[in-house]
Design an enzyme around this catalytic site. Structure first.
Site, PDB file in Angstrom:
ATOM      1  N   LYS A 112      37.088  22.856  48.211  1.00 19.76           N
ATOM      2  CA  LYS A 112      37.027  23.172  46.784  1.00 19.76           C
ATOM      3  C   LYS A 112      36.149  22.185  46.016  1.00 19.76           C
ATOM      4  O   LYS A 112      35.664  22.488  44.931  1.00 19.76           O
ATOM      5  CB  LYS A 112      38.431  23.253  46.207  1.00 19.76           C
ATOM      6  CG  LYS A 112      39.173  24.461  46.778  1.00 19.76           C
ATOM      7  CD  LYS A 112      40.520  24.689  46.155  1.00 19.76           C
ATOM      8  CE  LYS A 112      41.145  25.986  46.627  1.00 19.76           C
ATOM      9  NZ  LYS A 112      41.803  25.888  47.948  1.00 19.76           N
TER      10      LYS A 112
HETATM   11  C1  LIG Z   1      42.125  26.936  48.714  1.00 18.99           C
HETATM   12  C2  LIG Z   1      42.137  26.742  50.168  1.00 18.99           C
HETATM   13  C3  LIG Z   1      42.039  27.817  51.050  1.00 18.99           C
HETATM   14  C4  LIG Z   1      42.009  29.257  50.578  1.00 18.99           C
HETATM   15  O1  LIG Z   1      40.857  29.583  49.857  1.00 18.99           O
HETATM   16  P1  LIG Z   1      40.837  30.863  48.904  1.00 18.99           P
HETATM   17  O2  LIG Z   1      39.547  30.804  48.197  1.00 18.99           O
HETATM   18  O3  LIG Z   1      42.007  30.716  47.986  1.00 18.99           O
HETATM   19  O4  LIG Z   1      40.983  32.056  49.795  1.00 18.99           O
HETATM   20  C5  LIG Z   1      41.965  27.539  52.400  1.00 18.99           C
HETATM   21  N1  LIG Z   1      42.037  26.275  52.874  1.00 18.99           N
HETATM   22  C6  LIG Z   1      42.153  25.220  52.058  1.00 18.99           C
HETATM   23  C7  LIG Z   1      42.241  23.862  52.645  1.00 18.99           C
HETATM   24  C8  LIG Z   1      42.202  25.421  50.676  1.00 18.99           C
HETATM   25  O5  LIG Z   1      42.298  24.355  49.873  1.00 18.99           O
END
Ligand SMILES: *Cc1c(COP(=O)(O)O)cnc(C)c1O
Length: 468
Positions: A112
């Protein structure tokens, strides 16, 4: 470029407005009115370019005239300079035709950061130009909150309220969020699940007067800018592996359907992707809807991959919009059905349009643990449980349809040191935190506690946000 709402009852907006608003006023999600297109020759030219340069090229048509090319280039350089790996998102080969795309080299050790680091700079620039302040509220299943806080801490003009489900995130995730020491950051531990947190955020966005009074903005993956930025690593990794001439598929550990939707965006823009594989843990609503067309939330189960422990995949609405031929009446009808009865069933024709590109599988807790152990034993490579969900599923899908998938790239969404308990349990190894975070456990934490009640959260925000 203008942006429209998936629900068709809100005026179109600029990139800047979509960036600040998050959710559209009719409850829908913003989508670009048309898809920018890159030809094979355009894509081939990305080869050898830096991540920041590719980001700039991919994002330029999306930002329109919100930023000049010079501003965008400068922000991209700056944002990705905070990553500890020079490639920003390096690839690692794990099998004959299997790769891992490491997206965890940012300041909070999860994918993210890639979008959020740039988003923070975009917010700052836009707010300065408009001489405006903004109150950010976000719900986090663990990683969004940390990434948002790290990107927005100490930024003038921004107050940030992050809700997380109390006791349902890892200690490292919590520490990353609660130790920023910044006066503009407010952590709220909510007595409920991630879906409760997300639903509170949605409710507050729906309260027009409140939203206007505090100048509410969002950073959840419903924010279009995040999706657009995430499409960059699909381009960068594909080109590094030989695209547009090589057949590629991506396997994406999936929760809210944001990251995999970014892969779909890259595909719409001309990147040849054969399969987009949604990998879920036992909270498999996305797997079920992609297999059967039935979107039926069930109870959330806690797993070792908490960032995917959700039963409401908000960005799926964007896929419905696109696959229905941008039929906002249909989106509204399905969302109304969801609101009333909890779920919906996709019409057959719509469902059938998804299956050539999208596929899915679920990974059980047992498979995740075995996968982490096997990777460590065969190559001394530690992977986190979210990445392991991806690897389990990539293997299942490749075994089933190797000829269709071609080269399989699994997105590694978090650093193993973010989930040390699970990594130790599976491998006996304690993953070490990167140098910059060595003292994380000693930093003092600051957070508040609240019931899973929109009124209580509203009151807290009103009590702490400086109004505009
Ligand atoms: C947020 C997250 C996901 C999922 O991603 P989405 O965009 O919500 O599908 C998967 N793995 C990690 C480590 C995350 O932080």
């Amino acid at each position: 470029m203008r942006y429209c709402s998936t629900r068709g009852r809100a005026p179109s907006v600029s990139f800047e407005e979509a960036l600040l608003a998050g959710l559209a006023p009719d409850g829908g999600l913003y989508m670009p009115e048309e898809w920018p297109h890159f030809s094979s020759a355009d894509i081939a030219r990305f080869k050898g370019q830096s991540f920041a340069a590719i980001a700039c090229a991919v994002l330029s048509p999306f930002v329109g005239d919100t930023f000049t090319d010079g501003e965008l280039a400068e922000m991209c350089e700056h944002a990705f300079a905070n990553f500890t790996h020079p490639a920003v998102a390096p690839l690692r080969q794990i099998g004959d035709d299997e790769w891992i795309l490491e997206l965890f080299h940012g300041p909070t050790l999860a994918f993210k950061d890639v979008a959020m680091q740039l988003l923070g700079l975009m917010f700052e620039k836009v707010l300065a130009k408009r001489d405006q302040k903004l109150t950010i509220i976000g719900a986090t299943s663990g990683d969004t909150g940390g990434a948002a806080i790290e990107a927005l801490k100490n930024k003038a003009r921004l107050n940030v309220f992050i809700l997380h489900p109390e006791g349902k995130i890892s200690a490292v995730q919590r520490k990353i969020m609660t130790t920023s020491g910044a006066a503009n950051i407010f952590n709220i531990a909510v007595d409920g699940t991630f879906d409760d947190c997300q639903s509170i955020v949605k409710t507050l966005f729906g309260e027009r007067e409140f939203a206007q009074n505090v100048a509410l903005g969002g950073v959840n993956s419903i924010n279009w800018a995040r999706i657009a930025i995430q499409s960059v690593y699909y381009f960068a990794s594909a080109v590094a592996l030989g695209a547009p001439d090589r057949k590629l598929s991506y396997c994406v550990p999936t929760g809210n359907f944001g990251d995999i939707f970014a892969g779909f965006v890259a595909h719409k823009m001309g990147l040849p992707i054969h399969r987009l594989c949604a990998a879920t843990n036992q909270n498999d609503i996305v797997h079920r809807v992609l297999q059967t067309g039935d979107y039926q939330p069930t109870k959330v189960n806690a797993t070792t991959s908490p960032s995917m422990d959700i039963q409401v995949a908000s960005n799926f609405e964007r896929l419905i919009f696109e696959m229905s031929g941008r039929d906002s009446d249909q989106v509204r009808a399905l969302m109304a059905c969801q609101k009333q009865s909890g779920g919906f069933t996709l019409p057959k024709t719509l469902f059938e349009k998804m299956s050539p590109l999208f596929t899915s599988q679920m990974a059980s807790e047992k498979e995740v643990i075995v996968c982490m152990k096997e990777h460590f034993e065969s190559s001394s490579y530690l992977i986190d449980p979210h990445t392991a969900v991806g690897c389990v599923v990539a293997k299942k899908i490749a075994d089933r349809e190797r000829d269709h998938t071609g080269t399989m790239v699994t997105l590694s969404t978090a650093h193993p040191a973010k989930f040390p308990e699970s990594v130790v349990a599976a491998t006996g190894q304690t993953p070490s935190l990167p140098k910059s975070m060595e003292d994380l456990y000693d930093r003092p934490e600051v957070m508040s506690h609240c019931a899973a009640d929109p009124a209580a959260i509203r009151a807290f925000i009103l009590g702490h946000a400086q109004t505009v």
